[in-house]
Motif scaffolding. Structure first.
Motif, PDB file in Angstrom:
ATOM      1  N   UNK A 156       0.804  -1.211   0.000  1.00 43.77           N
ATOM      2  CA  UNK A 156       0.000   0.000   0.000  1.00 43.77           C
ATOM      3  C   UNK A 156       0.840   1.266   0.000  1.00 43.77           C
ATOM      4  N   UNK A 157       0.172   2.404   0.169  1.00 48.75           N
ATOM      5  CA  UNK A 157       0.827   3.711   0.156  1.00 48.75           C
ATOM      6  C   UNK A 157       0.673   4.351   1.545  1.00 48.75           C
ATOM      7  N   UNK A 158       1.753   4.940   2.031  1.00 45.61           N
ATOM      8  CA  UNK A 158       1.748   5.665   3.316  1.00 45.61           C
ATOM      9  C   UNK A 158       1.280   4.785   4.463  1.00 45.61           C
ATOM     10  N   UNK A 159       1.688   3.534   4.453  1.00 55.57           N
ATOM     11  CA  UNK A 159       1.348   2.620   5.543  1.00 55.57           C
ATOM     12  C   UNK A 159       2.619   2.232   6.286  1.00 55.57           C
ATOM     13  N   UNK A 160       2.794   0.955   6.578  1.00 59.13           N
ATOM     14  CA  UNK A 160       3.948   0.534   7.371  1.00 59.13           C
ATOM     15  C   UNK A 160       5.263   0.708   6.613  1.00 59.13           C
ATOM     16  N   UNK A 161       5.220   0.562   5.291  1.00 59.95           N
ATOM     17  CA  UNK A 161       6.416   0.730   4.467  1.00 59.95           C
ATOM     18  C   UNK A 161       6.359   2.090   3.784  1.00 59.95           C
ATOM     19  N   UNK A 162       7.365   2.906   4.024  1.00 60.82           N
ATOM     20  CA  UNK A 162       7.452   4.222   3.395  1.00 60.82           C
ATOM     21  C   UNK A 162       8.330   4.094   2.154  1.00 60.82           C
ATOM     22  N   UNK A 163       7.728   4.267   0.982  1.00 65.66           N
ATOM     23  CA  UNK A 163       8.492   4.071  -0.242  1.00 65.66           C
ATOM     24  C   UNK A 163       8.126   5.113  -1.277  1.00 65.66           C
ATOM     25  N   UNK A 164       9.010   5.242  -2.275  1.00 64.69           N
ATOM     26  CA  UNK A 164       8.808   6.205  -3.352  1.00 64.69           C
ATOM     27  C   UNK A 164       9.349   5.608  -4.642  1.00 64.69           C
ATOM     28  N   UNK A 165       8.969   6.210  -5.758  1.00 69.84           N
ATOM     29  CA  UNK A 165       9.484   5.802  -7.060  1.00 69.84           C
ATOM     30  C   UNK A 165      10.379   6.900  -7.610  1.00 69.84           C
ATOM     31  N   UNK A 166      11.373   6.518  -8.394  1.00 69.11           N
ATOM     32  CA  UNK A 166      12.348   7.475  -8.910  1.00 69.11           C
ATOM     33  C   UNK A 166      12.546   7.278 -10.400  1.00 69.11           C
ATOM     34  N   UNK A 167      12.815   8.376 -11.082  1.00 67.83           N
ATOM     35  CA  UNK A 167      13.089   8.355 -12.512  1.00 67.83           C
ATOM     36  C   UNK A 167      13.485   9.741 -12.976  1.00 67.83           C
ATOM     37  N   UNK A 168      13.809   9.859 -14.255  1.00 63.77           N
ATOM     38  CA  UNK A 168      14.282  11.150 -14.765  1.00 63.77           C
ATOM     39  C   UNK A 168      13.172  11.985 -15.382  1.00 63.77           C
ATOM     40  N   UNK A 169      12.003  11.397 -15.617  1.00 59.16           N
ATOM     41  CA  UNK A 169      10.917  12.108 -16.268  1.00 59.16           C
ATOM     42  C   UNK A 169       9.710  12.191 -15.334  1.00 59.16           C
ATOM     43  N   UNK A 170       9.366  13.399 -14.892  1.00 58.45           N
ATOM     44  CA  UNK A 170       8.215  13.571 -14.019  1.00 58.45           C
ATOM     45  C   UNK A 170       6.925  13.179 -14.723  1.00 58.45           C
ATOM     46  N   UNK A 171       6.844  13.459 -16.022  1.00 56.00           N
ATOM     47  CA  UNK A 171       5.622  13.125 -16.759  1.00 56.00           C
ATOM     48  C   UNK A 171       5.406  11.617 -16.827  1.00 56.00           C
ATOM     49  N   UNK A 172       6.486  10.854 -17.005  1.00 56.25           N
ATOM     50  CA  UNK A 172       6.352   9.399 -17.045  1.00 56.25           C
ATOM     51  C   UNK A 172       5.990   8.847 -15.670  1.00 56.25           C
ATOM     52  N   UNK A 173       6.563   9.424 -14.636  1.00 52.91           N
ATOM     53  CA  UNK A 173       6.221   8.983 -13.283  1.00 52.91           C
ATOM     54  C   UNK A 173       4.768   9.299 -12.961  1.00 52.91           C
ATOM     55  N   UNK A 174       4.295  10.463 -13.391  1.00 47.67           N
ATOM     56  CA  UNK A 174       2.892  10.819 -13.176  1.00 47.67           C
ATOM     57  C   UNK A 174       1.960   9.879 -13.926  1.00 47.67           C
ATOM     58  N   UNK A 175       2.347   9.530 -15.153  1.00 47.68           N
ATOM     59  CA  UNK A 175       1.530   8.596 -15.934  1.00 47.68           C
ATOM     60  C   UNK A 175       1.461   7.236 -15.250  1.00 47.68           C
ATOM     61  N   UNK A 176       2.584   6.805 -14.676  1.00 50.10           N
ATOM     62  CA  UNK A 176       2.595   5.533 -13.967  1.00 50.10           C
ATOM     63  C   UNK A 176       1.687   5.593 -12.732  1.00 50.10           C
ATOM     64  N   UNK A 177       1.733   6.697 -12.005  1.00 43.77           N
ATOM     65  CA  UNK A 177       0.872   6.832 -10.825  1.00 43.77           C
ATOM     66  C   UNK A 177      -0.607   6.818 -11.227  1.00 43.77           C
ATOM     67  N   UNK A 178      -0.935   7.449 -12.326  1.00 42.92           N
ATOM     68  CA  UNK A 178      -2.318   7.450 -12.792  1.00 42.92           C
ATOM     69  C   UNK A 178      -2.763   6.030 -13.153  1.00 42.92           C
ATOM     70  N   UNK A 179      -1.892   5.297 -13.811  1.00 41.97           N
ATOM     71  CA  UNK A 179      -2.204   3.917 -14.177  1.00 41.97           C
ATOM     72  C   UNK A 179      -2.429   3.065 -12.930  1.00 41.97           C
ATOM     73  N   UNK A 180      -1.560   3.229 -11.936  1.00 39.49           N
ATOM     74  CA  UNK A 180      -1.703   2.455 -10.700  1.00 39.49           C
ATOM     75  C   UNK A 180      -2.978   2.835  -9.958  1.00 39.49           C
ATOM     76  N   UNK A 181      -3.285   4.132  -9.934  1.00 38.01           N
ATOM     77  CA  UNK A 181      -4.510   4.585  -9.266  1.00 38.01           C
ATOM     78  C   UNK A 181      -5.743   3.980  -9.913  1.00 38.01           C
ATOM     79  N   UNK A 182      -5.734   3.892 -11.238  1.00 45.92           N
ATOM     80  CA  UNK A 182      -6.862   3.291 -11.952  1.00 45.92           C
ATOM     81  C   UNK A 182      -6.957   1.790 -11.654  1.00 45.92           C
TER      82      UNK A 182
END
Length: 616
Positions: free
Chosen positions: A231-257
């Motif tokens: 999950x997000x913001x639970x027992x494990x605090x984690x983040x994703x990293x990359x060089x393109x903010x737009x690609x990371x945002x697209x990935x977050x949108x896909x995961x949210x869906x």
């Protein structure tokens, strides 16, 4: 085939220090070409020879037993029939004593399976290998491969021989970070790092884990797994990293869906960094307990990440299978990682977690139950899976740089606390098919496994670090239905490697045969693939242990993504003091995490068992 490859052969030299010389000429390439040529010359006669029911090949003696109370085990061949250091182990049958189970955990019943129960689970899953090849198909395959060999092998020898004789200095077309040496990427000549005593303590860091490479195929699977499992913001605090903010945002949108969780877009943190720009990597490594990476090829994109993790005392895990790159990282950054307390653990996927952990457990049970020391181990791999474009691109890159590998005084995998370990490993993976005489693989045939040299190298590193045996013998092969499948598998693997070693056939394969980077197996392929590893360990006193490791879905990507995530969490959150005998530096999955990682893998669907099968 797994996520990132490839180590072709292994050349060791003896001296006193693992420091690279200024020359980049390697003896690996001419030895590889000579091996391929000799293999193809001797293959037809060898195939006819070993097909005989009472074959004896290079120290191999295959015996058959009809007794149902016997079990196959493997031990070194007697000196009288061993003709070379590359001889296979003798397959024999002994009456088994009652099995002794190793319980990986006192609290988790899922780890308390016997070897027989793991095999029963595998059989109940009704997993299928490639279909048996009938005689017309076999003859057709041989009829195709022999002319192909006759065309491709001389072409490859001519091309590679010319390069070697001319001492070509042409560099591969790699990103600057792969070829630029110490000053990689954006041209920063120096970077300022805190002294080890001034580093932020792990307990005060913002994240437990940061995943780099999340927009790729395997990285995407790892990101989905983190969301679903933790999950997000639970027992494990984690983040994703990359060089393109737009690609990371697209990935977050896909995961949210996918998860029907609109809040994920806001709650999942992102870290912007570019592996070719060193100044951006401080944000990646300075405020997390661990970094895990799927951003390969690691020779091209991983060196600076490893350096920053080592300097910030940040634990690191990846899924590389690039042995030569890992050797370079050890020579450059092992001392730094030990000074900051960072655990740097490569090979945390299909390459080579299952084999490394299995070897360690075989050694453990022989010592605990028989007071015996492991001296030889052999693995039989039964597997089904498809490679991704990124895997194959990494393989091609590794092959392209074969003639530019650094030359060391001794193999850096033997380097322990700056000195050469006295614990050696002889990796002698068989190249010719041999029939199995008994046990689970009775009447099946062995063939070369593409990742066997990589797995053997990782076990070599583990032995050097933990001192399992002064000289440990390692062998690994994959199993096939019958002789015909084994022959075509061996010939096909050899033909593929040789074809990639010259630009004519190599370019055609890369551009028109292999999938593109970012492409990978379908969901259906992931579900129907599997990996079953049977191991046999022999002690110095003659005691024999047996292990089995079963992954019921694709191990190269589905489970590799999970192995990586669990490795990172293991490094970041588990108390590893009772599981390992090493504290920091460049480690292996077995020496860094040991039973803690094994328990995590069993908890997410894998099955493992290890037993004493015969006592002396």
């Amino acid at each position: 085939v797994s996520s990132n490859i490839i180590s072709l052969g292994g050349v060791e030299t003896s001296a006193t220090a693992a420091t690279p010389t200024t020359t980049t000429k390697s003896r690996l390439l001419p030895q590889l070409l000579l091996h391929i040529l000799l293999l193809q010359i001797t293959t037809p006669a060898a195939f006819a020879w070993i097909a005989h029911p009472n074959c004896s090949l290079r120290g191999v003696s295959v015996s058959r037993s009809s007794s149902p109370s016997t079990t196959t085990y493997i031990r070194p061949a007697p000196r009288s029939i061993t003709s070379s250091s590359h001889s296979l182990y003798v397959l024999q049958s002994l009456r088994a004593t009652p099995a002794t189970e190793v319980n990986m955990s006192d609290t988790d019943d899922t780890t308390r399976m016997s070897v027989a129960q793991v095999y029963e689970r595998y059989q109940s899953d009704n997993k299928k290998l490639m279909k048996k090849i009938h005689l017309p198909g076999f003859l057709g395959g041989v009829a195709f491969m022999i002319p192909a060999y006759c065309f491709i092998v001389p072409l490859t020898i001519l091309y590679q021989g010319s390069k070697f004789l001319l001492k070509s200095t042409r560099r591969a077309e790699l990103p600057y970070s792969a070829a630029g040496g110490e000053n990689e990427g954006d041209g920063d000549v120096t970077e300022t790092f805190p002294a080890p005593k001034d580093l932020t303590p792990h307990a005060d860091r913002k994240y437990d884990l940061i995943l780099l490479g999340c927009t790729g195929y395997t990285g995407g699977l790892a990101t989905e797994y983190l969301c679903q499992q933790y999950g997000i913001s639970k027992d494990v605090k984690w983040a994703i990293a990359g060089r393109s903010q737009s690609k990371l945002n697209a990935l977050k949108q896909k995961l949210a869906d996918q998860m029907d969780d609109p809040g994920l877009i806001k709650n999942l943190d992102t870290v912007i960094c570019d592996t070719s720009k060193r100044s951006t990597l401080h944000a990646l490594a300075s405020n997390t307990r661990a970094v895990i990476s799927t951003a390969g090829p690691f020779y091209a994109y991983g060196s600076a990440v490893v350096e920053f993790c080592a300097r910030y005392g940040t634990h690191y895990a990846d899924i590389t299978g690039e042995v030569d790159w890992s050797q370079q990282m050890i020579t450059k950054y092992d001392a730094i990682a030990r000074s900051t307390g960072a655990k740097i653990v490569s090979f945390c996927g299909h390459d080579s977690v299952p084999w490394d952990l299995s070897t360690a457990k075989l050694a453990d049970i022989l010592k605990a139950e028989c007071d015996d020391d492991l001296i030889s181990v052999q693995f039989f791999d039964e597997t089904m899976g498809k490679p991704s474009g990124g895997t194959l691109a990494t393989a091609c890159l590794a092959i392209d740089r074969l003639d530019r590998m650094p030359k060391y005084d001794y193999d850096p995998f033997y380097q322990v606390t700056g000195k050469r370990s006295h614990f050696k490993t002889k990796v002698t993976n068989p190249q010719l098919p041999v029939q199995c005489s008994d046990g689970h693989f009775k009447d099946q045939w062995t063939a070369p496994f593409v990742m066997a040299d990589v797995n053997g190298a990782v076990v070599k590193r583990s032995n050097a670090l933990r001192g399992m045996a002064p000289v440990l013998k390692y062998q690994e092969s994959m199993t096939q239905h019958d002789f015909k499948n084994a022959v075509l598998s061996a010939m096909g693997l050899g033909l593929g490697v040789v074809a990639l070693l010259n630009p004519l056939t190599g370019s055609f394969i890369k551009n028109y045969v292999f999938p593109k980077p970012g492409e990978g197996p379908s969901e259906k392929d992931l579900q129907r693939s599997f990996l079953l590893i049977s191991g046999v360990g022999v002690g110095a006193k003659g005691n024999v242990a047996e292990s089995v490791f079963y992954f019921p879905k694709d191990a190269g990507y589905y489970y590799t993504s999970r192995m990586l995530v669990e490795s990172g969490l293991c490094l970041a959150m588990d108390d590893l003091g009772k599981n390992t005998n090493t504290t920091s530096g460049f480690l292996t999955p077995a020496t860094a995490m040991g039973d803690a990682l094994l328990k995590r893998l069993v908890g997410i669907g894998a099955s493992f068992a290890c037993e004493i099968r015969s006592r002396m």
